[in-house]
Motif scaffolding. Structure first.
Motif, mmCIF file in Angstrom:
data_model
loop_
_atom_site.group_PDB
_atom_site.id
_atom_site.type_symbol
_atom_site.label_atom_id
_atom_site.label_comp_id
_atom_site.label_asym_id
_atom_site.label_seq_id
_atom_site.Cartn_x
_atom_site.Cartn_y
_atom_site.Cartn_z
ATOM 1 N N GLU A 11 0.824 -1.210 0.000
ATOM 2 C CA GLU A 11 0.000 0.000 0.000
ATOM 3 C C GLU A 11 0.858 1.260 0.000
ATOM 4 O OE1 GLU A 11 -3.305 0.200 -0.512
ATOM 5 O OE2 GLU A 11 -3.033 -1.939 -0.890
ATOM 6 N N ARG A 12 1.951 1.253 0.747
ATOM 7 C CA ARG A 12 2.855 2.411 0.741
ATOM 8 C C ARG A 12 3.458 2.600 -0.646
ATOM 9 N NH1 ARG A 12 4.160 0.056 5.637
ATOM 10 N NH2 ARG A 12 6.102 -0.793 4.818
ATOM 11 N N LEU A 13 3.808 1.497 -1.300
ATOM 12 C CA LEU A 13 4.371 1.564 -2.644
ATOM 13 C C LEU A 13 3.334 2.139 -3.616
ATOM 14 C CD1 LEU A 13 6.558 -1.082 -4.352
ATOM 15 C CD2 LEU A 13 4.744 0.047 -5.604
ATOM 16 N N LEU A 14 2.099 1.676 -3.533
ATOM 17 C CA LEU A 14 1.054 2.181 -4.431
ATOM 18 C C LEU A 14 0.776 3.660 -4.191
ATOM 19 C CD1 LEU A 14 -1.398 -0.856 -4.453
ATOM 20 C CD2 LEU A 14 0.206 -0.150 -6.253
ATOM 21 N N ALA A 15 0.779 4.087 -2.938
ATOM 22 C CA ALA A 15 0.565 5.503 -2.625
ATOM 23 C C ALA A 15 1.704 6.354 -3.174
ATOM 24 C CB ALA A 15 0.418 5.694 -1.117
ATOM 25 N N ALA A 16 2.938 5.886 -3.002
ATOM 26 C CA ALA A 16 4.093 6.615 -3.533
ATOM 27 C C ALA A 16 4.033 6.666 -5.055
ATOM 28 C CB ALA A 16 5.394 5.958 -3.068
ATOM 29 N N ALA A 17 3.676 5.565 -5.683
ATOM 30 C CA ALA A 17 3.573 5.526 -7.140
ATOM 31 C C ALA A 17 2.511 6.506 -7.625
ATOM 32 C CB ALA A 17 3.263 4.108 -7.609
ATOM 33 N N LEU A 18 1.349 6.533 -6.975
ATOM 34 C CA LEU A 18 0.291 7.445 -7.388
ATOM 35 C C LEU A 18 0.748 8.898 -7.267
ATOM 36 C CD1 LEU A 18 -2.578 7.867 -8.410
ATOM 37 C CD2 LEU A 18 -3.364 7.712 -6.035
ATOM 38 N N ASP A 19 1.433 9.227 -6.180
ATOM 39 C CA ASP A 19 1.966 10.588 -6.031
ATOM 40 C C ASP A 19 2.938 10.927 -7.157
ATOM 41 O OD1 ASP A 19 0.481 10.990 -3.723
ATOM 42 O OD2 ASP A 19 2.172 10.591 -2.367
ATOM 43 N N LEU A 20 3.822 9.990 -7.478
ATOM 44 C CA LEU A 20 4.788 10.225 -8.557
ATOM 45 C C LEU A 20 4.102 10.289 -9.919
ATOM 46 C CD1 LEU A 20 7.672 8.002 -7.215
ATOM 47 C CD2 LEU A 20 7.797 10.470 -7.638
ATOM 48 N N PHE A 21 3.083 9.458 -10.137
ATOM 49 C CA PHE A 21 2.324 9.528 -11.389
ATOM 50 C C PHE A 21 1.677 10.897 -11.526
ATOM 51 C CE2 PHE A 21 1.381 4.670 -11.110
ATOM 52 C CZ PHE A 21 2.670 4.375 -11.545
ATOM 53 N N ALA A 22 1.189 11.452 -10.419
ATOM 54 C CA ALA A 22 0.571 12.780 -10.446
ATOM 55 C C ALA A 22 1.605 13.850 -10.793
ATOM 56 C CB ALA A 22 -0.083 13.085 -9.104
ATOM 57 N N GLU A 23 2.815 13.678 -10.311
ATOM 58 C CA GLU A 23 3.870 14.665 -10.555
ATOM 59 C C GLU A 23 4.493 14.543 -11.937
ATOM 60 O OE1 GLU A 23 6.832 14.413 -7.416
ATOM 61 O OE2 GLU A 23 5.232 14.128 -5.927
ATOM 62 N N HIS A 24 4.691 13.301 -12.420
ATOM 63 C CA HIS A 24 5.496 13.070 -13.623
ATOM 64 C C HIS A 24 4.776 12.313 -14.733
ATOM 65 C CE1 HIS A 24 8.947 14.355 -11.238
ATOM 66 N NE2 HIS A 24 8.542 13.523 -10.294
ATOM 67 N N GLY A 25 3.538 11.862 -14.476
ATOM 68 C CA GLY A 25 2.874 10.975 -15.427
ATOM 69 C C GLY A 25 3.416 9.565 -15.264
ATOM 70 N N VAL A 26 2.706 8.609 -15.811
ATOM 71 C CA VAL A 26 3.156 7.223 -15.688
ATOM 72 C C VAL A 26 4.462 7.029 -16.452
ATOM 73 C CG1 VAL A 26 2.608 4.808 -16.206
ATOM 74 C CG2 VAL A 26 0.830 6.307 -15.299
ATOM 75 N N SER A 27 4.515 7.522 -17.681
ATOM 76 C CA SER A 27 5.733 7.330 -18.489
ATOM 77 C C SER A 27 6.939 8.034 -17.891
ATOM 78 C CB SER A 27 5.505 7.822 -19.922
ATOM 79 O OG SER A 27 4.535 7.023 -20.553
ATOM 80 N N GLY A 28 6.715 9.141 -17.192
ATOM 81 C CA GLY A 28 7.816 9.890 -16.591
ATOM 82 C C GLY A 28 8.243 9.380 -15.227
ATOM 83 N N THR A 29 7.597 8.338 -14.744
ATOM 84 C CA THR A 29 7.921 7.765 -13.436
ATOM 85 C C THR A 29 8.628 6.436 -13.637
ATOM 86 O OG1 THR A 29 5.967 8.786 -12.433
ATOM 87 C CG2 THR A 29 6.952 6.932 -11.248
#
Length: 182
Positions: A11-29
């Motif tokens: 869950e921590r990994l998914l939350a961190a990923a979602l935050d990064l997706f919001a900042e950089h997009g999926v392709s940019g993460t």
């Protein structure tokens, strides 16, 4: 199988990923960025998920998996109006619950590719039919496009981001009903 409780490594990994997706997009993460955000190694990320696509799917699957039950519940109702209202309530509840996911990922090309291949797409088509979105006339098609796009983008609009869930839900339902009126 991985645990799915809040606070677990997954869950921590998914939350961190979602935050990064919001900042950089999926392709940019990258997976390394996710690992860095968590303060773990990339191997620890791979221990939870085999690929970034698997992470994206794990982020969006809780929302997508609810589409079938929404359609099932609506199809069990008597009459078009009751079915439509049941779908609207179910979809709006979904948008409210997953507003950050929707706002972050709705139009990401990677997410769109994964959703097009996801089994939940059939449930989404059922929902569109229940809302009257398969009518051949241009007005019905336009109303469905406005409703779909509006619901997806509503969570991303800074003007509504601070609304509490109850107000947000009430206003989304009212707007959706106005759009669907012929």
């Amino acid at each position: 199988m991985h645990e799915n409780r809040p606070g677990t490594a997954r869950e921590r990994l998914l939350a961190a990923a979602l935050d990064l997706f919001a900042e950089h997009g999926v392709s940019g993460t990258s997976l390394q960025m996710i690992a860095d955000r968590l303060g773990v190694t990339k191997a620890a990320v791979y221990h939870q998920f085999q690929s970034k696509d698997d992470i994206v799917l794990a982020v969006i699957d809780p929302a997508l998996s609810r589409l079938g039950p929404i359609a099932d519940h609506a199809e069990a109702q008597r009459g078009h109006v009751a079915r439509r209202d049941t779908v609207l309530h179910g979809v709006v509840d979904l948008v409210v619950e997953f507003r950050k996911v929707s706002a972050t990922l709705s139009f990401d090309p990677v997410v769109m590719r994964l959703v097009r291949a996801h089994p939940a797409l059939r449930s989404l088509q059922r929902i569109r039919r229940l809302l009257g979105g398969t009518a051949p006339d241009p007005g019905s098609r336009v109303r469905m496009a406005v409703l779909s796009g509006g619901l997806m983008m509503a969570g991303a609009d800074p003007a509504v981001i601070r609304l509490d869930d109850e107000d947000y839900r009430d206003h989304l339902l009212a707007a959706a009903r106005r759009i669907l009126v012929r």
